[in-house]
Design a protein around this motif. Sequence first.
Motif, short mmCIF file in Angstrom:
data_model
loop_
_atom_site.label_atom_id
_atom_site.label_comp_id
_atom_site.label_asym_id
_atom_site.label_seq_id
_atom_site.Cartn_x
_atom_site.Cartn_y
_atom_site.Cartn_z
N VAL A 77 0.81 -1.18 0.00
CA VAL A 77 0.16 0.06 -0.04
C VAL A 77 0.92 1.29 0.11
O VAL A 77 1.84 1.24 0.77
N HIS A 78 0.50 2.13 -1.02
CA HIS A 78 1.11 3.52 -0.87
C HIS A 78 0.17 4.59 -0.81
O HIS A 78 -0.75 4.60 -1.60
N ARG A 79 0.54 5.50 0.31
CA ARG A 79 -0.31 6.70 0.77
C ARG A 79 0.34 7.91 0.55
O ARG A 79 1.65 7.94 1.26
N VAL A 80 -0.15 9.02 0.15
CA VAL A 80 0.24 10.23 0.28
C VAL A 80 -0.44 11.21 1.03
O VAL A 80 -1.61 11.20 0.80
N PHE A 81 0.21 11.84 1.78
CA PHE A 81 -0.43 12.71 2.59
C PHE A 81 -0.01 14.21 2.45
O PHE A 81 1.26 14.26 2.24
N ASN A 82 -0.89 15.14 2.90
CA ASN A 82 -0.55 16.45 3.03
C ASN A 82 -0.34 16.68 4.45
O ASN A 82 -1.15 16.97 5.16
N VAL A 83 0.94 17.05 4.82
CA VAL A 83 1.13 17.44 6.43
C VAL A 83 1.63 18.82 6.37
O VAL A 83 2.32 19.15 7.67
N ALA A 84 1.33 19.64 5.63
CA ALA A 84 1.53 21.04 5.89
C ALA A 84 1.19 21.50 7.19
O ALA A 84 -0.15 21.30 7.64
N GLN A 85 2.20 22.26 8.10
CA GLN A 85 1.64 22.80 9.15
C GLN A 85 0.88 24.28 9.09
O GLN A 85 0.20 24.63 9.98
N TRP A 86 1.27 24.96 8.07
CA TRP A 86 0.62 26.25 7.77
C TRP A 86 0.17 26.02 6.18
O TRP A 86 0.84 25.63 5.57
N MET A 87 -0.86 26.96 6.01
CA MET A 87 -1.27 27.10 4.67
C MET A 87 -1.59 25.80 4.01
O MET A 87 -1.53 25.42 2.81
N ARG A 88 -2.17 24.76 4.83
CA ARG A 88 -2.44 23.57 4.21
C ARG A 88 -3.38 23.40 3.25
O ARG A 88 -3.10 22.79 2.23
N TRP A 89 -4.19 24.25 3.38
CA TRP A 89 -5.38 24.34 2.28
C TRP A 89 -4.79 24.94 1.02
O TRP A 89 -5.48 24.70 -0.15
N GLY A 90 -3.63 25.56 1.11
CA GLY A 90 -3.02 26.24 -0.20
C GLY A 90 -2.27 25.34 -0.99
O GLY A 90 -1.86 25.60 -2.01
N VAL A 91 -1.93 23.91 -0.57
CA VAL A 91 -0.92 23.04 -1.12
C VAL A 91 -1.58 22.78 -2.50
O VAL A 91 -0.63 23.03 -3.39
N PRO A 92 -2.86 22.21 -2.58
CA PRO A 92 -3.05 21.81 -4.08
C PRO A 92 -3.47 23.08 -4.99
O PRO A 92 -3.15 23.11 -6.10
#
Length: 127
Positions: A77-92
């Motif tokens: 299994v391979h999983r990818v996570f967004n672990v941004a501590q700030w501006m998490r919503w802005g990553v994508p």
Amino acid sequence: MITEVAGIVEAPVAVVFDDLAGALLPDDRRTGRFTVEDLPGHTSTVEVIGHTISLQGGWWYRGEWSVEPHPQGALLVHRVFNVAQWMRWGVPLANRFFVGFADRTRQGFAENLVQVGQRLGCSTHLV
């Protein structure tokens, strides 16, 4: 979680994990937490616990690969996570990289799954 893909490898868990570790890790370290230079000038933190390898780098990325028992051998299994501590919503939003990310991840995983099967001399298939 941004995306998850999985496949069956018709080989024992320990054999599949050893192959995965050989492909992902730069040396013979198979446990603990350490840092690797994965690209020139870029480092990632690696954590190896049991049959799971995690790589975290940059301000948002964490990829986890796990090998679990399955009636046909091993479930990779391979999983990818967004672990941004700030501006998490802005990553994508800020990163065009995400357009088609799930499809590219699945395609890359499928190609790697075939290579695992070739290296180990066994059958594989996506779940």
